[in-house]
Design a protein around this motif. Structure first.
Motif, PDB file in Angstrom:
ATOM      1  N   ALA A 208       0.823  -1.217   0.000  1.00 53.11           N
ATOM      2  CA  ALA A 208       0.000   0.000   0.000  1.00 53.11           C
ATOM      3  C   ALA A 208       0.853   1.260   0.000  1.00 53.11           C
ATOM      4  CB  ALA A 208      -0.927  -0.008   1.216  1.00 53.11           C
ATOM      5  N   SER A 243      -6.440  -2.897  11.183  1.00 55.97           N
ATOM      6  CA  SER A 243      -6.624  -2.236   9.881  1.00 55.97           C
ATOM      7  C   SER A 243      -5.535  -1.209   9.592  1.00 55.97           C
ATOM      8  CB  SER A 243      -8.010  -1.571   9.810  1.00 55.97           C
ATOM      9  OG  SER A 243      -9.037  -2.504  10.036  1.00 55.97           O
ATOM     10  N   ALA A 246      -5.724   0.294   5.917  1.00 59.84           N
ATOM     11  CA  ALA A 246      -6.747   1.317   5.707  1.00 59.84           C
ATOM     12  C   ALA A 246      -6.293   2.658   6.268  1.00 59.84           C
ATOM     13  CB  ALA A 246      -8.052   0.882   6.369  1.00 59.84           C
ATOM     14  N   GLU A 249      -3.752   4.136   3.880  1.00 62.56           N
ATOM     15  CA  GLU A 249      -4.433   4.650   2.684  1.00 62.56           C
ATOM     16  C   GLU A 249      -5.113   5.988   2.976  1.00 62.56           C
ATOM     17  OE1 GLU A 249      -6.971   1.418   1.694  1.00 62.56           O
ATOM     18  OE2 GLU A 249      -5.446   0.369   0.485  1.00 62.56           O
ATOM     19  N   GLN A 250      -5.588   6.180   4.193  1.00 65.81           N
ATOM     20  CA  GLN A 250      -6.179   7.453   4.580  1.00 65.81           C
ATOM     21  C   GLN A 250      -5.121   8.561   4.569  1.00 65.81           C
ATOM     22  OE1 GLN A 250      -8.363   7.205   8.238  1.00 65.81           O
ATOM     23  NE2 GLN A 250      -8.692   9.427   8.379  1.00 65.81           N
ATOM     24  N   PRO A 273      -7.778   6.240  13.955  1.00 68.53           N
ATOM     25  CA  PRO A 273      -8.065   6.729  12.600  1.00 68.53           C
ATOM     26  C   PRO A 273      -9.180   7.777  12.556  1.00 68.53           C
ATOM     27  CG  PRO A 273      -7.875   4.336  12.633  1.00 68.53           C
ATOM     28  CD  PRO A 273      -7.922   4.773  14.058  1.00 68.53           C
TER      29      PRO A 273
END
Length: 297
Positions: A208, A243, A246, A249-250, A273
């Motif tokens: 990622a 996660s 994720a 990616e944020q 997050p």
């Protein structure tokens, strides 16, 4: 009344008939012979007993025993050393030059040698004990060739362990030791205790993080429970326990929208997050304090 006369005696002489009825002893012997148990005893039991007795008597002599042992060994050796059972060379396939050399050093076989003298199971177990070996198969091919087919482990990460630097594969298994990070600059770096036990998650994070390839320095395992993404300039992205992909990616989405990573940001804390936190670099903090003081005057 006439007096009783004496019984007549059988006339003696050559013409006397013999009684056809068997005697009592002959009758009993005949009945015993008709019994299956006695028939088996006489036909099998007694011959076996005689043979065993003779064999035991023969082998009671040490010289006789040694003669038989020597003869059996001679016959066996004559069979084992036949040309079709002789191994003339060893072929190692799928191994790197270093591993090939190590295997030949570990097994200095003096060819030609009988295939009966090779313990293939022991050789297989010893070769499989090498860290770099994932699978090994041994067999004697026609023509007298001992084939060693090896599948090596493919290193995917450089792991900076607490006391050494190791190459590890996709399962976290050790492949080899390195003298320094510069020995394998082509592989990503992970560090920290327990990093080798979470290789699949590390590979997912690294996949990622491809947009950060120019700034990415590696991953750091923190507290054996979560990851930090180490960037150039001593910057970090603190990922959550769950996660982490994720959350990364944020951060990448924020960077694409607001050029976040180009700012004077030291750490991006994504452990929650829902509430990302930024820590500025010392020069940026000084500039921020200066700006605030100007507003307060």
């Amino acid at each position: 009344m006439q007096p009783l006369s004496a019984p007549r005696r059988a006339p003696s002489g050559r013409n006397t008939r013999r009684d056809p009825a068997p005697s009592r002893v002959a009758y009993r012997i005949h009945r015993m012979w008709l019994t299956p148990l006695y028939r088996s005893l006489f036909r099998v039991g007694i011959p076996v007993f005689v043979i065993l007795t003779a064999t035991g008597w023969y082998f009671a002599e040490p010289a006789n025993r040694q003669a038989v042992v020597d003869k059996v060994a001679e016959v066996r050796r004559s069979v084992e050393t036949r040309p079709e059972f002789m191994v003339k060379l060893m072929a190692i396939e799928g191994a790197s030059p270093v591993l090939d050399r190590e295997i030949r050093t570990r097994f200095p076989i003096d060819f030609p040698v009988s295939s009966f003298d090779l313990d293939l199971d022991a050789m297989r177990a010893e070769i499989a004990a090498f860290d770099v070996v994932r699978n090994v198969e041994l067999r004697v091919r026609p023509g007298g060739v001992l084939e060693v087919a090896i599948t090596e482990r493919e290193p995917v990460l450089v792991w900076r362990a607490p006391t050494s630097i190791e190459l590890i594969d996709a399962t976290g298994h050790r492949v080899a030791s390195l003298t320094g990070r510069a020995a394998r600059p082509d592989l990503p770096l992970v560090a920290g205790t327990g990093a080798n036990e979470n290789v699949p998650e590390a590979l997912a994070i690294l996949d990622a993080a491809r947009p950060l390839a120019g700034d990415l320095r590696g991953l750091i395992r923190v507290g054996e429970r979560r990851w930090d993404v180490a960037l150039s300039g001593d910057r970090r992205i603190l990922l959550p326990e769950t996660s982490p992909v994720a959350a990364l990616e944020q951060v990448l989405a924020l960077d694409q929208a607001q050029d976040l990573l180009a700012r004077d940001v030291a750490d991006i804390d994504m452990r929650n997050p829902m509430r990302p936190t930024l820590r500025l670099t010392p020069p940026a903090m000084d500039e921020l304090r200066h700006i605030r003081s100007l507003y307060l005057e």
